[in-house]
Write an enzyme that holds these catalytic residues in place. Structure first.
Site: not given
Ligand SMILES: [Zn+2]
Length: 174
Positions: A8, A10
């Protein structure tokens, strides 16, 4: 078949931005800050023989909060500073009901096909419940980086407090 760390963006590789009391994506390059231990962590995943591929929801693109140009600049910065193999971004808002916004797995399936990845020997590292849900659907193991917005509704396979700790988890389970 190869093994992969799906990452992922952020809250994992890049610092989330606090906006109106909520953790949000950076909207421009000025807000874009790579997490301190991210470069070493990605290098270590590569040393362990994994592809490193970013899978990120960026609904701000569809909502007009983030321009396509800024996203391209962010991708360039990530590729320049981290030994990443690929970056996949979902630009849609939840209103569009696309197949690629996590927890849906459209982007994972694209990456799996393109890079001939075996999910069973791969990991997803994220800070949100949607990442863990997606990992379960894809059939890879999941590592939740604690401290995100979500309370961990879906049980991950492993927890880590940082990317450095996630490297240890991967090394011990490879
Ligand atoms: Zn999408």
């Amino acid at each position: 078949m190869t093994k992969c760390i799906f990452l992922d963006r952020d809250g994992v590789l890049v610092k989330s931005v606090l906006r109106n009391g909520q953790l949000d994506a950076p909207f421009n390059l000025a807000e874009f800050e790579i997490v301190k231990d991210a470069p070493d962590a990605v290098t270590n995943f590569k040393k362990l023989g994994y592809l490193c591929i970013v899978i990120s929801n960026q609904p701000g693109i569809s909502l007009g909060q983030i321009s396509q140009t800024e996203v391209e600049l962010m991708n360039q910065k990530l590729l320049a500073q981290l030994l990443l193999d690929d970056i996949y971004i979902c630009p849609h808002s939840h209103l569009e009901n696309c197949e690629c916004q996590k927890p849906k797995i459209g982007l994972f399936l694209k990456a799996i096909q393109r890079w001939e990845i075996d999910p069973k020997i791969s990991f997803m590292i994220g800070d949100r419940d949607t990442d863990i849900q997606a990992a379960k659907k894809v059939g890879c193991r999941s590592i939740l980086i604690t401290g995100g917005d979500d309370s961990g509704l879906t049980e991950p396979d492993f927890y880590a407090t940082s990317l450095t700790e996630a490297v240890l988890v991967v090394a011990q389970n490879s």
